[in-house]
Design an enzyme around this catalytic site. Structure first.
Site, PDB file in Angstrom:
ATOM      1  CB  CYS A   2      51.274  45.296  -1.605  1.00 28.09           C
ATOM      2  SG  CYS A   2      52.504  44.083  -2.009  1.00 28.09           S
ATOM      3  NE  ARG A  27      45.674  45.909  -0.473  1.00 33.64           N
ATOM      4  CZ  ARG A  27      44.754  45.634  -1.384  1.00 33.64           C
ATOM      5  NH1 ARG A  27      43.484  45.619  -1.034  1.00 33.64           N
ATOM      6  NH2 ARG A  27      45.079  45.381  -2.614  1.00 33.64           N
ATOM      7  CD1 TRP A  74      51.624  38.327   2.142  1.00 37.70           C
ATOM      8  CD2 TRP A  74      51.593  38.019  -0.069  1.00 37.70           C
ATOM      9  NE1 TRP A  74      51.407  36.999   1.905  1.00 37.70           N
ATOM     10  CE2 TRP A  74      51.375  36.775   0.572  1.00 37.70           C
ATOM     11  CE3 TRP A  74      51.614  38.054  -1.451  1.00 37.70           C
ATOM     12  CZ2 TRP A  74      51.186  35.607  -0.131  1.00 37.70           C
ATOM     13  CZ3 TRP A  74      51.425  36.870  -2.163  1.00 37.70           C
ATOM     14  CH2 TRP A  74      51.202  35.661  -1.492  1.00 37.70           C
ATOM     15  CG  ASN A  99      48.615  45.829  -4.737  1.00 39.83           C
ATOM     16  OD1 ASN A  99      49.082  44.711  -4.559  1.00 39.83           O
ATOM     17  ND2 ASN A  99      47.316  46.066  -4.725  1.00 39.83           N
ATOM     18  N   GLY A 100      50.957  44.526  -6.945  1.00 41.73           N
ATOM     19  CA  GLY A 100      50.710  43.720  -8.133  1.00 41.73           C
ATOM     20  C   GLY A 100      51.972  43.021  -8.593  1.00 41.73           C
ATOM     21  CD  GLU A 482      36.182  28.193   6.304  1.00 47.54           C
ATOM     22  OE1 GLU A 482      36.761  27.872   5.256  1.00 47.54           O
ATOM     23  OE2 GLU A 482      36.412  29.255   6.892  1.00 47.54           O
ATOM     24  CD  GLU A 489      42.927  30.427   6.719  1.00 54.18           C
ATOM     25  OE1 GLU A 489      42.933  31.106   5.704  1.00 54.18           O
ATOM     26  OE2 GLU A 489      41.921  30.377   7.477  1.00 54.18           O
ATOM     27  CG  HIS A 505      37.699   4.414  -0.209  1.00 48.90           C
ATOM     28  ND1 HIS A 505      37.620   3.109  -0.639  1.00 48.90           N
ATOM     29  CD2 HIS A 505      36.418   4.852  -0.109  1.00 48.90           C
ATOM     30  CE1 HIS A 505      36.357   2.779  -0.820  1.00 48.90           C
ATOM     31  NE2 HIS A 505      35.603   3.818  -0.496  1.00 48.90           N
ATOM     32  CE  LYS A 604      39.836  39.359   5.585  1.00 54.24           C
ATOM     33  NZ  LYS A 604      39.376  38.051   6.061  1.00 54.24           N
TER      34      LYS A 604
HETATM   35  C1  G6P Z   1      43.008  34.701   1.143  1.00 57.25           C
HETATM   36  C2  G6P Z   1      42.443  34.860   2.534  1.00 57.25           C
HETATM   37  C3  G6P Z   1      41.298  33.887   2.734  1.00 57.25           C
HETATM   38  C4  G6P Z   1      40.247  34.069   1.671  1.00 57.25           C
HETATM   39  C5  G6P Z   1      40.850  33.964   0.274  1.00 57.25           C
HETATM   40  C6  G6P Z   1      39.858  34.387  -0.799  1.00 57.25           C
HETATM   41  O1  G6P Z   1      43.620  33.473   1.019  1.00 57.25           O
HETATM   42  O2  G6P Z   1      43.449  34.645   3.493  1.00 57.25           O
HETATM   43  O3  G6P Z   1      40.717  34.099   4.005  1.00 57.25           O
HETATM   44  O4  G6P Z   1      39.250  33.112   1.822  1.00 57.25           O
HETATM   45  O5  G6P Z   1      41.977  34.833   0.160  1.00 57.25           O
HETATM   46  O6  G6P Z   1      39.579  35.749  -0.633  1.00 57.25           O
HETATM   47  P1  G6P Z   1      38.262  36.456  -1.109  1.00 57.25           P
HETATM   48  O7  G6P Z   1      38.435  37.906  -0.732  1.00 57.25           O
HETATM   49  O8  G6P Z   1      38.204  36.278  -2.603  1.00 57.25           O
HETATM   50  O9  G6P Z   1      37.110  35.822  -0.438  1.00 57.25           O
END
Ligand code: G6P
Length: 609
Positions: A2, A27, A74, A99-100, A482, A489, A505, A604
């Site tokens: 948020c 956010r 969010w 937020n939280g 990754e 994603e 396996h 994010k």
């Molecule tokens: C969320 C984002 C990811 C990110 C992860 C960790 O899931 O969508 O892209 O890698 O958080 O975030 P950070 O800010 O701790 O790297």
């Protein structure tokens, strides 16, 4: 999660709030809302399901008023909907954004209902609005009421409250979720990230854990967790005003992919000498601490966790130092044994990820030698609460799928590995070569980006598929992970990564013509092993896309497409091979027409558990 923004000014603040919300959409973006205190001292509120633009579209009549708060959500408690969107109100006078997560909201809700409060939403947040309202009836002092209410709350919050009966102030409280005050001339602001306020100020005060503050147009009064008045330093931001602008790029993600050569240049700047790395990049005490380190524990989430996994290969092979890597949400909840002389490294783009931050706080009492944050946000909680820090200097990253934050984290980790290796008898000639390779990295990335056209052509082969497999070995295994994460994603295609040696396996059973397989194959000591794994797949009818070094001598044919990646020093191949995989997922998402920068259900910065 948020985003929060608030303002108190002589002018109307609705536009400032709206612009702030747009900058905070990273956010969370499932709903948004705004409330201002109008000239007749009533609260006017608009809320909308969907993105900030949906809120803007609702505001055909702009809200008029110089005091206001706004929020982009969010969802954690209660589905995304207009009635669950913030601000939440109580009585006709209290409005609040939060937020939280309030962990004891059920019990507080029960008490408030017993007191006659009727809830309009399913959120945990609404309890705070009613609690403040209840206190205000007795105290009629917003700061005192918020201070009192803060003590009743368990969990994490950053909250901003206004009371239309006291229209000359905003009161804010921080515990576990970031808040920053922006200072203007005759006006002041509050936000969950300074990025939101860059169009109106460059002067910021970052609140600390437990702080409660009262903000008027001309003053800022802060109390710490003990209720004692404190002065927090004013910091000048040098971030670019336009940092949140995608320029001519179609999406932030594409811009951020192309930002990488420069971002890596910035990350390397003034951190390398001719034949060694400058450990001061981690802080003045770094050298003394690094000299003692015998084990490194890395903790992170998401993409940042993948960079940690690469670092494990590097640390053990180049610095001869044992390394363990763990997802923060797991690490924080288990009893672990900390080896002697162990350094705790946290990695985070935002520096506010709740699980990573909690892991750091939990680990502080476990006997680590020191804590080190590798992070993109200097003023973040993670950096402020760690003994040492390395700033990755990626610049603002807006796309939810992390790109340049990841590659600059790898650079930070590479410098950390060499710093530790310097204390651990690395051969000076080898060190010099590794430093030289690092210096060449930005050009290698520029060259690699020229593959974009070829990769765009490949993307079609994935768009109608439901499952994909990514394969790598050694330090390319995390890169395969990754790559798979990026694809799922933003294109919503199920993607799994496997260490190629593990294929036999289980996952070999999945191989058929409907399952594209992506392989990352630089020319390293595992190449021959990887080639055998590729043959295992081919023999079972799988269609392969191999990103390979020219010297790896893969030949394209009906079942195998080769994309030659510029030759690079094997130790930095994980950074270079990341880019084609980012581009692949981007172009697949474009064909599928998904929301590249704001994929469904994600955010994010995950500042809640
Ligand atoms: C969320 C984002 C990811 C990110 C992860 C960790 O899931 O969508 O892209 O890698 O958080 O975030 P950070 O800010 O701790 O790297």
């Amino acid at each position: 999660m948020c985003g929060i923004v608030g303002a108190i000014a002589q002018r109307d603040v609705a536009q400032i709030l709206l612009e702030g919300l747009k900058r905070l959409e990273y956010r969370g973006y499932d709903s948004a809302g705004m409330a201002v205190i109008g000239s007749d001292q009533t609260i006017e509120r608009v809320r909308a399901l969907g993105k900030v633009q949906a809120l803007a579209d609702c505001m055909t009549q702009p809200l008029l008023g110089g005091v206001g708060i706004a929020h982009t959500r969010w969802a954690t408690h209660g589905e995304p909907s207009e009635r669950n969107a913030h601000p939440h109100v109580s009585g006709n006078n209290i409005a609040l954004v939060h937020n939280g997560i309030i962990e004891n909201h059920t019990e507080l809700r029960q008490q408030l209902e017993d007191d006659g409060y009727q809830f309009q939403s399913e959120t945990d947040t609404e309890v705070i609005a009613h609690l403040v309202h209840r206190e205000q009836q007795v105290r009629n002092d917003l700061l005192a009421s918020v201070r009192f209410v803060a003590k009743l709350l368990r969990g994490a919050y950053g909250a901003v409250v206004m009371d239309s009966n006291s229209p000359d102030k905003l009161v804010v409280a921080r515990s576990g979720s970031p808040l920053v005050i922006g200072l203007g001339i005759g006006e002041n602001f509050i936000a969950s990230d300074s990025l939101a306020l860059l169009p109106v100020t460059r002067q910021f005060i970052y609140l600390e854990e437990g702080d409660v503050a009262e903000i008027t147009r001309t003053s800022v009064y802060i109390e710490d967790a003990n209720g004692v008045q404190v002065e927090r330093p004013v910091q000048e931001s040098t971030a670019s005003y336009d940092a949140g602008n995608k320029g001519n790029y179609r999406h932030f993600m594409l811009k951020e992919i192309y930002d990488q050569p420069q971002a890596v240049r910035n990350a390397l700047e003034s951190r390398l000498a001719d034949d060694h790395v400058l450990e001061q990049a981690f802080g003045t005490d770094a050298s003394a601490i690094f000299a003692q380190v015998r084990h490194v524990q890395i903790v992170a989430c998401g993409t940042s966790y993948h960079s940690a996994m690469v670092a494990r290969y590097w640390l053990e092979s180049l610095a001869g130092i044992a390394c363990s890597v763990e997802i923060a949400s797991e690490y924080r909840y288990r009893k672990s044994v900390v080896p002697e002389k162990s350094l705790l490294v946290t990695i985070s783009q935002s520096g506010e990820t709740a699980d990573t931050l909690a892991a750091l706080r939990m680990a502080r009492h476990l006997g680590y030698l020191a804590t080190l944050a590798i992070c993109n946000v200097g003023a973040s909680s993670l950096v402020r609460e760690s003994d040492l820090a390395f700033m990755t200097r990626a610049g603002v990253e807006i796309g939810v799928a992390s790109t340049k934050a990841f590659t600059t984290q790898l650079v930070g980790l590479a410098i950390l590995v060499l710093s530790l290796a310097q204390h651990n008898n690395i051969n000076p000639e080898q060190l010099k070569q590794l430093v030289a390779a690092l210096k060449q990295l930005p050009e290698k990335l520029e060259e690699t980006l020229q593959l974009a056209g070829d990769i765009e052509n490949l993307a079609q082969g994935f768009a109608d598929k439901h499952h994909t497999l990514f394969l790598g070995r050694g330090d390319q295994y995390p890169i395969a992970m990754e790559g798979a994460l990026k694809l799922k994603e933003i294109s919503y295609i199920h993607a799994e990564a496997y260490a190629a040696g593990e294929l036999k396996h289980g996952p070999l059973a999945l191989i058929d013509e409907d399952m594209p397989i992506v392989v990352v194959a630089p020319n390293n000591e595992l190449l021959e092993k990887l080639k055998s794994n590729v043959e295992e797949v081919r023999a079972r009818g799988g269609l392969l896309y191999v990103f390979a070094d020219v010297d790896a001598h893969f030949e394209s044919d009906d079942t195998l497409r080769v994309i030659n990646v510029p030759h690079t020093d094997p130790w930095l191949a994980p950074v270079v091979y990341t880019l084609p995989l980012q581009l692949l997922s981007y172009y697949v998402a474009i064909i599928k027409g998904t929301d590249v920068d704001q994929p469904r259900n994600l955010a994010k910065s995950v500042t809640v558990e």
